[in-house]
Design an enzyme around this catalytic site. Structure first.
Site, PDB file in Angstrom:
ATOM      1  CB  SER A  35      43.030  67.950  15.978  1.00 30.49           C
ATOM      2  OG  SER A  35      41.929  68.521  15.358  1.00 30.49           O
ATOM      3  CG  HIS A  66      39.674  65.603  12.027  1.00 31.96           C
ATOM      4  ND1 HIS A  66      39.297  64.948  13.543  1.00 31.96           N
ATOM      5  CD2 HIS A  66      40.353  66.251  12.101  1.00 31.96           C
ATOM      6  CE1 HIS A  66      39.496  66.352  13.689  1.00 31.96           C
ATOM      7  NE2 HIS A  66      40.494  67.195  13.052  1.00 31.96           N
ATOM      8  CG  HIS A  88      36.148  70.347  13.176  1.00 30.14           C
ATOM      9  ND1 HIS A  88      36.312  69.122  12.955  1.00 30.14           N
ATOM     10  CD2 HIS A  88      36.481  70.670  14.796  1.00 30.14           C
ATOM     11  CE1 HIS A  88      37.202  68.746  13.455  1.00 30.14           C
ATOM     12  NE2 HIS A  88      37.149  70.073  14.566  1.00 30.14           N
ATOM     13  CE1 TYR A  90      37.560  72.393  10.471  1.00 28.01           C
ATOM     14  CE2 TYR A  90      37.778  73.092  12.986  1.00 28.01           C
ATOM     15  CZ  TYR A  90      38.081  72.047  11.834  1.00 28.01           C
ATOM     16  OH  TYR A  90      38.663  71.299  11.893  1.00 28.01           O
ATOM     17  CD  GLU A  91      35.421  69.453   9.113  1.00 29.79           C
ATOM     18  OE1 GLU A  91      34.783  68.089   8.280  1.00 29.79           O
ATOM     19  OE2 GLU A  91      34.956  68.680  10.169  1.00 29.79           O
ATOM     20  CB  ALA A 118      44.425  69.748  19.406  1.00 31.27           C
ATOM     21  CG  MET A 216      38.647  75.961  15.919  1.00 27.04           C
ATOM     22  SD  MET A 216      39.307  75.783  14.337  1.00 27.04           S
ATOM     23  CE  MET A 216      40.620  77.375  15.191  1.00 27.04           C
ATOM     24  CB  SER A 217      35.609  70.657  18.125  1.00 22.96           C
ATOM     25  OG  SER A 217      36.329  70.772  19.631  1.00 22.96           O
ATOM     26  CG  ASN A 240      48.322  75.965  19.715  1.00 17.38           C
ATOM     27  OD1 ASN A 240      47.621  74.893  19.605  1.00 17.38           O
ATOM     28  ND2 ASN A 240      48.215  77.114  20.154  1.00 17.38           N
ATOM     29  CG  HIS A 252      45.927  71.301  10.773  1.00 18.94           C
ATOM     30  ND1 HIS A 252      45.360  70.594  12.076  1.00 18.94           N
ATOM     31  CD2 HIS A 252      45.632  70.104  10.581  1.00 18.94           C
ATOM     32  CE1 HIS A 252      44.547  70.235  11.925  1.00 18.94           C
ATOM     33  NE2 HIS A 252      44.669  69.267  11.291  1.00 18.94           N
TER      34      HIS A 252
HETATM   35  N1  HPA Z   1      42.927  77.916  18.373  1.00 19.31           N
HETATM   36  C1  HPA Z   1      42.071  77.014  18.010  1.00 19.31           C
HETATM   37  N2  HPA Z   1      41.893  75.887  18.096  1.00 19.31           N
HETATM   38  C2  HPA Z   1      42.929  75.160  18.670  1.00 19.31           C
HETATM   39  C3  HPA Z   1      43.984  76.438  18.621  1.00 19.31           C
HETATM   40  C4  HPA Z   1      44.479  77.388  18.540  1.00 19.31           C
HETATM   41  O1  HPA Z   1      45.399  77.654  19.152  1.00 19.31           O
HETATM   42  N3  HPA Z   1      45.285  74.835  19.048  1.00 19.31           N
HETATM   43  C5  HPA Z   1      44.355  73.787  18.088  1.00 19.31           C
HETATM   44  N4  HPA Z   1      43.011  74.241  18.488  1.00 19.31           N
END
Ligand code: HPA
Length: 280
Positions: A35, A66, A88, A90-91, A118, A216-217, A240, A252
């Site tokens: 990402s 993406h 992903h 989650y998709e 990320a 998440m990947s 973050n 996001h």
């Molecule tokens: N949590 C999960 N996935 C992420 C995060 C997060 O804080 N930041 C970027 N991808």
């Protein structure tokens, strides 16, 4: 009624054949962009761009930020394949679809895969912009991409996961980071299914479990790449602080912006690592 049998190996072989026919040569190194990191593809020279939608059996991404292209080109003298855009859990894709590109790389004869992502920084000393090189992972998706009958053309039934992220490649990444004055920090990645970000209580749990970053990947792809006999190196860009660390909400947009900002830093490290791998 029995489940329809999908011949994953045959599909991946067909995808790989299409790619092979579209480029003069297939490099043994591949890079998967996470990402906000799509702009890293701009550093690829003499790129042949193949949209995912043109590749037989390839899925198409659904997430903003993406892109969906496979590039074959080079960074200076190092040839590489770049997957610009990933899939992903989650998709809503099954993990077999999430990891299909790894199977295609396997059938292309790729030896080394570099994954990027990320992530949220859990460990107290991690800050947005820090670059973590995965030393290990926690698969907390609640699923495994290798679940189901095993096709021995793809790999062994019970693959060893003692060293998912190659020690040798991690050492190269750290060395090259040092030369550039960039701290490449070793860390453990916890993979959750998403798409909601974690709660502060979940982050405390992950911390207790030994995780340094969360995302998440990456993990399903790393498992499949190892199953397929490829070496794996993975970078987690801290975009973050994880939930509850600072008490501020996570967006996001913040994740994508931080990814964009850190693209030059990651690009420098990736260039040096790619050059080292192409000329060890
Ligand atoms: N949590 C999960 N996935 C992420 C995060 C997060 O804080 N930041 C970027 N991808």
């Amino acid at each position: 009624m029995s489940e329809p049998v999908i011949d994953l190996a045959a599909r991946a072989a067909e995808s790989a054949l299409f790619i092979k026919r579209s480029v003069p040569a297939v490099p043994p190194l591949a890079l998967v962009l996470g990402s906000g990191l799509n702009e890293l593809a701009e550093g690829v020279q003499d790129a042949t761009v193949i949209p995912y939608r043109d590749i037989p059996h390839f899925p198409v991404p659904t997430v903003a930020g993406h892109a969906g292209n496979l590039l074959v080109g080079r960074i200076d003298s190092a040839g590489l394949i770049v997957l610009q855009g990933r899939f992903h859990y989650y998709e809503g894709h099954p993990l077999e679809v999430v990891t299909f590109p790894m199977r295609v790389l396997q059938f292309l004869g790729v030896r080394t895969v570099i994954l990027t992502a990320a992530t949220g920084g859990i460990r107290a000393d991690l800050r947005p912009g820090n670059l973590v090189c995965l030393s290990d992972h926690l698969n907390l998706i609640g699923d495994n991409p290798l679940r189901g009958s095993n096709d021995t053309r793809l790999g062994t039934r019970f693959p060893d996961m003692t060293e998912v992220y190659s020690k040798k490649l991690r050492a190269v990444a750290r060395e090259e980071g040092k030369r550039l004055g960039i701290n490449v920090i070793p860390g453990v990645y916890a993979c959750l299914p998403g798409p909601s970000y974690e709660t502060p209580a979940e982050i405390r749990m992950l911390q207790a479990l030994g995780a340094d970053v969360v995302g998440m990947s990456t993990v399903p792809e790393a498992i499949v790449a190892r199953h397929g006999g490829m070496d794996v190196l993975a970078f987690a860009l801290v975009t973050n602080s994880a939930a509850g660390v600072l008490g501020t909400p996570i967006s996001h947009k913040e994740v994508l912006d931080a990814g964009k900002k850190a693209t030059p830093l990651l690009g420098k490290v990736l260039r040096r690592v790619a050059l080292r791998l192409s000329d060890p």
